[in-house]
Scaffold this motif. Structure first.
Motif, PDB file in Angstrom:
ATOM      1  N   CYS A   1       1.248   0.167   6.543  1.00  0.00           N
ATOM      2  CA  CYS A   1       1.071   1.517   7.069  1.00  0.00           C
ATOM      3  C   CYS A   1       1.504   1.602   8.539  1.00  0.00           C
ATOM      4  CB  CYS A   1      -0.385   1.942   6.944  1.00  0.00           C
ATOM      5  SG  CYS A   1      -1.039   1.777   5.247  1.00  0.00           S
ATOM      6  N   ARG A   2       1.756   2.849   8.975  1.00  0.00           N
ATOM      7  CA  ARG A   2       2.212   3.064  10.350  1.00  0.00           C
ATOM      8  C   ARG A   2       1.075   3.317  11.320  1.00  0.00           C
ATOM      9  NH1 ARG A   2       6.500   6.737   7.312  1.00  0.00           N
ATOM     10  NH2 ARG A   2       4.524   7.109   6.269  1.00  0.00           N
ATOM     11  N   SER A   3      -0.101   3.648  10.808  1.00  0.00           N
ATOM     12  CA  SER A   3      -1.234   3.930  11.680  1.00  0.00           C
ATOM     13  C   SER A   3      -2.526   3.612  10.951  1.00  0.00           C
ATOM     14  CB  SER A   3      -1.234   5.405  12.100  1.00  0.00           C
ATOM     15  OG  SER A   3      -1.493   6.232  10.963  1.00  0.00           O
ATOM     16  N   GLU A   4      -3.597   3.473  11.720  1.00  0.00           N
ATOM     17  CA  GLU A   4      -4.895   3.230  11.124  1.00  0.00           C
ATOM     18  C   GLU A   4      -5.327   4.438  10.285  1.00  0.00           C
ATOM     19  OE1 GLU A   4      -9.469   2.001  12.381  1.00  0.00           O
ATOM     20  OE2 GLU A   4      -8.037   2.634  13.923  1.00  0.00           O
ATOM     21  N   ARG A   5      -5.024   5.609  10.777  1.00  0.00           N
ATOM     22  CA  ARG A   5      -5.383   6.823  10.044  1.00  0.00           C
ATOM     23  C   ARG A   5      -4.703   6.845   8.668  1.00  0.00           C
ATOM     24  NH1 ARG A   5      -4.516  13.052  12.276  1.00  0.00           N
ATOM     25  NH2 ARG A   5      -5.452  14.112  10.470  1.00  0.00           N
ATOM     26  N   GLU A   6      -3.431   6.484   8.639  1.00  0.00           N
ATOM     27  CA  GLU A   6      -2.706   6.454   7.363  1.00  0.00           C
ATOM     28  C   GLU A   6      -3.323   5.419   6.430  1.00  0.00           C
ATOM     29  OE1 GLU A   6       1.907   6.813   6.365  1.00  0.00           O
ATOM     30  OE2 GLU A   6       1.419   4.842   7.210  1.00  0.00           O
ATOM     31  N   ALA A   7      -3.697   4.256   6.970  1.00  0.00           N
ATOM     32  CA  ALA A   7      -4.301   3.205   6.153  1.00  0.00           C
ATOM     33  C   ALA A   7      -5.642   3.651   5.582  1.00  0.00           C
ATOM     34  CB  ALA A   7      -4.467   1.940   6.991  1.00  0.00           C
ATOM     35  N   GLN A   8      -6.451   4.332   6.387  1.00  0.00           N
ATOM     36  CA  GLN A   8      -7.745   4.809   5.911  1.00  0.00           C
ATOM     37  C   GLN A   8      -7.582   5.881   4.846  1.00  0.00           C
ATOM     38  OE1 GLN A   8     -10.438   3.380   6.459  1.00  0.00           O
ATOM     39  NE2 GLN A   8     -10.401   2.399   8.477  1.00  0.00           N
ATOM     40  N   TYR A   9      -6.589   6.742   5.020  1.00  0.00           N
ATOM     41  CA  TYR A   9      -6.310   7.778   4.018  1.00  0.00           C
ATOM     42  C   TYR A   9      -5.895   7.129   2.692  1.00  0.00           C
ATOM     43  CZ  TYR A   9      -3.726  11.448   1.555  1.00  0.00           C
ATOM     44  OH  TYR A   9      -3.251  12.310   0.601  1.00  0.00           O
ATOM     45  N   LEU A  10      -5.018   6.138   2.781  1.00  0.00           N
ATOM     46  CA  LEU A  10      -4.576   5.454   1.562  1.00  0.00           C
ATOM     47  C   LEU A  10      -5.729   4.718   0.885  1.00  0.00           C
ATOM     48  CD1 LEU A  10      -1.068   4.108   2.584  1.00  0.00           C
ATOM     49  CD2 LEU A  10      -1.569   5.520   0.593  1.00  0.00           C
ATOM     50  N   HIS A  11      -6.638   4.208   1.688  1.00  0.00           N
ATOM     51  CA  HIS A  11      -7.812   3.542   1.126  1.00  0.00           C
ATOM     52  C   HIS A  11      -8.583   4.499   0.213  1.00  0.00           C
ATOM     53  CE1 HIS A  11     -11.895   1.968   0.918  1.00  0.00           C
ATOM     54  NE2 HIS A  11     -11.455   0.794   1.320  1.00  0.00           N
ATOM     55  N   SER A  12      -8.839   5.699   0.681  1.00  0.00           N
ATOM     56  CA  SER A  12      -9.590   6.663  -0.124  1.00  0.00           C
ATOM     57  C   SER A  12      -8.793   7.111  -1.348  1.00  0.00           C
ATOM     58  CB  SER A  12      -9.984   7.878   0.727  1.00  0.00           C
ATOM     59  OG  SER A  12      -8.835   8.560   1.205  1.00  0.00           O
ATOM     60  N   GLN A  13      -7.478   7.301  -1.171  1.00  0.00           N
ATOM     61  CA  GLN A  13      -6.629   7.711  -2.285  1.00  0.00           C
ATOM     62  C   GLN A  13      -6.538   6.625  -3.354  1.00  0.00           C
ATOM     63  OE1 GLN A  13      -4.759  10.890  -2.644  1.00  0.00           O
ATOM     64  NE2 GLN A  13      -6.520  11.246  -1.300  1.00  0.00           N
ATOM     65  N   LEU A  14      -6.400   5.384  -2.910  1.00  0.00           N
ATOM     66  CA  LEU A  14      -6.287   4.267  -3.841  1.00  0.00           C
ATOM     67  C   LEU A  14      -7.588   4.056  -4.601  1.00  0.00           C
ATOM     68  CD1 LEU A  14      -4.130   2.140  -4.620  1.00  0.00           C
ATOM     69  CD2 LEU A  14      -5.164   0.604  -2.939  1.00  0.00           C
ATOM     70  N   GLU A  15      -8.694   4.196  -3.903  1.00  0.00           N
ATOM     71  CA  GLU A  15      -9.999   4.049  -4.546  1.00  0.00           C
ATOM     72  C   GLU A  15     -10.180   5.101  -5.635  1.00  0.00           C
ATOM     73  OE1 GLU A  15     -14.417   2.968  -2.949  1.00  0.00           O
ATOM     74  OE2 GLU A  15     -13.340   4.574  -1.894  1.00  0.00           O
ATOM     75  N   MET A  16      -9.745   6.325  -5.353  1.00  0.00           N
ATOM     76  CA  MET A  16      -9.848   7.407  -6.320  1.00  0.00           C
ATOM     77  C   MET A  16      -8.945   7.148  -7.528  1.00  0.00           C
ATOM     78  SD  MET A  16      -9.164  11.465  -5.635  1.00  0.00           S
ATOM     79  CE  MET A  16      -9.948  11.288  -4.011  1.00  0.00           C
ATOM     80  N   ARG A  17      -7.728   6.687  -7.242  1.00  0.00           N
ATOM     81  CA  ARG A  17      -6.780   6.413  -8.318  1.00  0.00           C
ATOM     82  C   ARG A  17      -7.295   5.318  -9.244  1.00  0.00           C
ATOM     83  NH1 ARG A  17      -3.360   8.008 -12.117  1.00  0.00           N
ATOM     84  NH2 ARG A  17      -1.932   6.344 -12.718  1.00  0.00           N
ATOM     85  N   LEU A  18      -7.807   4.245  -8.686  1.00  0.00           N
ATOM     86  CA  LEU A  18      -8.326   3.155  -9.508  1.00  0.00           C
ATOM     87  C   LEU A  18      -9.492   3.622 -10.362  1.00  0.00           C
ATOM     88  CD1 LEU A  18      -8.167   0.181  -6.967  1.00  0.00           C
ATOM     89  CD2 LEU A  18      -6.746   0.514  -8.985  1.00  0.00           C
ATOM     90  N   ARG A  19     -10.340   4.464  -9.782  1.00  0.00           N
ATOM     91  CA  ARG A  19     -11.485   4.982 -10.529  1.00  0.00           C
ATOM     92  C   ARG A  19     -11.006   5.803 -11.735  1.00  0.00           C
ATOM     93  NH1 ARG A  19     -13.857   8.118  -6.834  1.00  0.00           N
ATOM     94  NH2 ARG A  19     -14.468   6.299  -5.601  1.00  0.00           N
TER      95      ARG A  19
END
Length: 420
Positions: free
Chosen positions: A233-251
């Motif tokens: 990722c390019r920023s911490e904010r982008e990484a945190q956003y992807l974390h929530s998106q990935l968690e939702m997708r896996l669920r």
């Protein structure tokens, strides 16, 4: 088509599957039959597999539940099929591989021919130089939670062979037998331990993750090795956003992120002056973190690079202790060297690919085990550690290639030049 043999499965394919199973060795299943036992009546045993698979009458036996310790603690259950069942699974695996390989993403590295953990580590190292932030994720109990309906839907989309689909359905629901003989049926997951499971897991994660990332986050480079992956990722904010998106997708796909093994990491080096609570991560037995490096011009700087992880070194030292060399005084030093060579050579080949000098503590630990062995074997060295150390130094001087970790000492001490 012969009505007694509705499925066109060649005998050559069964033979090639047998050869692959034999080369991989493996433990016996619930019937106790080893590959050596199977070979005693090889022709009839192979014919029986081919005949049953071709006629549609092959039903897999239960898999043997074998608990193995995890590096992180606890146990993982492997499902060990019988030799015959491994061959039958390999027939299907060899049929699916050429169909699915072109489908899989280039940055999926686990359980694929022509791709390795070293390839995954190399591309991760390169991308850590290019982007400042990493989201590392781990999927909790992947093989135990694969949704059968979603998996079979994906398989049906790519494979038109009805017999493959039929047998995959049977394997997915084959029971697991515990040590006490009890059998437990399954309606979710695919047991880790059979040759077919890795292909099915990769297909499931291709749609659950790889293709989803490609479609919805095409500008995020990623690397996945089975259930462990890295997003750059390019920023911490982008990484945190992807974390929530990935968690939702896996669920949505019936999977769950491992809360302790998923984290956002800042790839700190000389060019990056920021700070963060996490500046390192472990991936495939290596730790990526800031380290002092020297470039081709001899200039020192701080780079974000991989080297063998502390957990991996602890595991190797524990393995050395389990060898109990000090109790093998009946062996000569040449025999000790020969016995240790395959395992230690494998360690060096894997863990010394990047920044090999970090392997030195393990090499020193092996030397200490040899010293303890010598002190027990030779009366003149008993209770005299310094004399035993001098004895080992003389052996090294006279026979520098006797032990693998001696002959490799120069090789794994060489740093990768030009790396950041």
């Amino acid at each position: 088509m012969n009505s007694a043999k509705p499925f066109d499965i060649s005998k050559r394919l069964v033979w090639e599957a047998y050869q692959r199973v034999k080369s991989n060795r493996g433990a016996a299943g619930i019937d106790g039959q080893t590959i050596q036992d199977f070979d005693r009546d090889l022709t009839n045993n192979l014919y029986l597999i081919w005949n049953r698979m071709s006629s549609g009458s092959y039903f897999p036996p239960a898999v043997k539940a074998v608990p193995i310790p995890k590096k992180s603690g606890g146990e993982r259950l492997l499902g060990v099929p019988t030799v015959s069942d491994r061959i039958a699974q390999t027939v299907v695996t060899m049929t699916l591989e050429p169909i699915l390989e072109p489908v899989f993403h280039a940055d999926s590295y686990g359980y694929r021919r022509g791709k390795s953990a070293h390839d995954a580590l190399a591309v991760t190292r390169k991308r850590c130089w290019e982007r400042d932030w990493v989201l590392q994720y781990d999927i909790r109990g992947l093989f135990d939670h694969i949704d059968h309906e979603l998996l079979l839907k994906a398989l049906d989309h790519h494979c038109s062979e009805s017999w493959v689909l039929m047998y995959v359905k049977r394997w997915l629901t084959a029971p697991m037998q515990t040590r006490d003989g009890n059998q437990k049926g399954r309606n979710v997951g695919t047991p880790q331990g059979g040759p077919l499971s890795p292909v099915l897991a990769n297909l499931f994660l291709h749609y659950a993750l790889d293709r989803w990332l490609t479609v919805y986050h095409p500008d995020i480079p990623f690397c996945r090795y089975a259930d462990d992956g890295i997003l750059h990722c390019r920023s911490e904010r982008e990484a945190q956003y992807l974390h929530s998106q990935l968690e939702m997708r896996l669920r949505q796909c019936g999977l769950q992120m491992h809360p302790d093994k998923t984290k956002v990491v800042y790839c700190k080096d000389s060019r990056r002056q920021g700070s963060h609570e996490n500046i390192q991560f472990d991936f495939l037995g290596y730790t990526f973190r800031p380290r002092r490096i020297v470039n081709r011009s001899g200039r020192s700087s701080l780079g974000f690079t991989p080297a063998v992880s502390r957990q991996s070194m602890t595991s190797m030292r524990q393995a050395v202790r389990r060898w109990h060399l000090n109790l093998r005084s009946e062996l000569s030093i040449d025999q000790i060297a020969k016995a240790l060579a395959p395992r230690v050579r494998g360690w060096i080949r894997y863990y010394c690919r990047f920044r090999g000098s970090e392997f030195q503590p393990v090499a020193d630990h092996i030397d200490r085990a040899i010293i303890r062995w010598a002190m027990r074997k030779y009366k003149r060295l008993r209770g005299k550690k310094m004399r035993a150390i001098s004895w080992l130094d003389r052996i090294k001087s006279k026979h520098p290639n006797l032990f693998v970790h001696w002959s490799g000492r120069g090789a794994f001490a060489v740093e990768a030049m030009g790396a950041r």
